[in-house]
Design an enzyme around this catalytic site. Structure first.
Site, PDB file in Angstrom:
ATOM      1  N   GLY A 138      66.830  -7.024  34.355  1.00  0.00           N
ATOM      2  CA  GLY A 138      66.284  -8.273  33.820  1.00  0.00           C
ATOM      3  C   GLY A 138      67.366  -9.232  33.341  1.00  0.00           C
ATOM      4  CD  GLU A 146      68.650  -5.202  28.223  1.00  0.00           C
ATOM      5  OE1 GLU A 146      67.446  -5.356  28.422  1.00  0.00           O
ATOM      6  OE2 GLU A 146      69.426  -4.789  29.097  1.00  0.00           O
TER       7      GLU A 146
HETATM    8  C1  5RP Z   1      66.767  -5.728  31.405  1.00  0.00           C
HETATM    9  C2  5RP Z   1      66.870  -4.254  31.495  1.00  0.00           C
HETATM   10  C3  5RP Z   1      65.581  -3.494  31.524  1.00  0.00           C
HETATM   11  O1  5RP Z   1      65.565  -2.639  30.443  1.00  0.00           O
HETATM   12  C4  5RP Z   1      65.515  -2.721  32.811  1.00  0.00           C
HETATM   13  O2  5RP Z   1      65.634  -3.634  33.884  1.00  0.00           O
HETATM   14  C5  5RP Z   1      64.219  -1.921  32.921  1.00  0.00           C
HETATM   15  O3  5RP Z   1      63.142  -2.808  33.066  1.00  0.00           O
HETATM   16  P1  5RP Z   1      61.658  -2.299  33.288  1.00  0.00           P
HETATM   17  O4  5RP Z   1      61.261  -1.574  32.052  1.00  0.00           O
HETATM   18  O5  5RP Z   1      60.893  -3.574  33.531  1.00  0.00           O
HETATM   19  O6  5RP Z   1      61.634  -1.411  34.494  1.00  0.00           O
HETATM   20  O7  5RP Z   1      67.920  -3.670  31.537  1.00  0.00           O
HETATM   21  O8  5RP Z   1      68.026  -6.331  31.516  1.00  0.00           O
END
Ligand code: 5RP
Length: 233
Positions: free
Chosen positions: A108, A114
């Protein structure tokens, strides 16, 4: 609908349900008075929903604009990382989890924020559906947040580290930077690759999170919810 389409639809529904189960389960680690880091994505979405429903007396900080908006819309109090100072717990999703608890994150494009939020907390809990568990990081690709100054130079440096390809996403990060995905194939030593990527000028942050950061993984799938606890920290 063909049988194949129906199977795909059933699989997608099961995955969505697993995400909700993992996300809601992890909210059980949050109690009144805690300072909480909120991750980004469709799994931790359900943690945030559950926290909103429980109406706990907590203060939160968010890893993305999307999460900030979701949490405030649910009545949670959200302040900046600098204002909150330190955290009791951080909860987030992942794109890949290997047997040593190393993670790929950044699907994302939120991995820089994060990583900052996860680093502020002694407890980092990861919520995933079982499709995220892999033997080795790599198939998802490695997200990179890159300064928009010399992306070609950064790309060449990443290829020199062994990437087979590097592509740039259309959408930028919340920080206004480029987001790239590097394909390294199966990554034998994620911690070493992470260190090498940190050494490339122009890479703001990469999406490899070392297992040492992770307390536990909440995994949901066809057999329900279970936890993988990292005893090596
Ligand atoms: C965003 C992230 C998310 O935590 C990762 O992509 C997992 O996403 P989802 O829970 O929609 O599968 O790292 O940068």
């Amino acid at each position: 609908m063909s049988d194949a389409d129906a199977r795909v639809q059933a699989q997608q529904q099961a995955q969505q349900q697993a995400k909700e189960e993992a996300g809601r389960h992890a909210a059980g680690y949050v109690t009144d008075g805690m300072k909480v880091g909120l991750g980004t994505g469709s799994t931790v979405h359900w943690t945030i929903v559950e926290l909103g429903e429980r109406a706990l007396d907590i203060i939160c900080t968010a890893t993305s604009v999307q999460t900030h908006e979701l949490a405030t819309s649910l009545g949670l109090r959200v302040i900046s990382p600098d204002e909150i100072g330190s955290l009791d717990i951080a909860i987030d999703g992942a794109d890949e989890v290997d047997p040593a608890f190393n993670l790929t994150k950044g699907g994302g494009a939120a991995h820089t924020r994060e990583k900052i939020i996860a680093s502020m907390s002694p407890r980092f809990i990861v919520v995933v559906d079982e499709s995220k568990i892999v033997e080795a990081l790599g198939p998802f690709g490695t997200p990179l947040e890159v300064l928009d100054f010399a992306p070609g130079v950064v790309t060449s440096a990443v290829l020199a580290l062994g990437a087979h390809s590097v592509t740039t996403r259309e959408r930028r990060s919340d920080n206004g930077n480029l987001v790239m995905d590097a394909q390294f194939g199966s990554i034998a030593d994620p911690v070493a690759l992470g260190a090498a990527l940190w050494a490339v000028p122009g890479i703001v942050e990469h999406g490899i999170f070392p297992g040492a950061m992770v307390e536990r993984i909440v995994v949901a799938g066809t057999a329900g919810v279970h936890e993988l606890v990292n005893d090596q920290r």
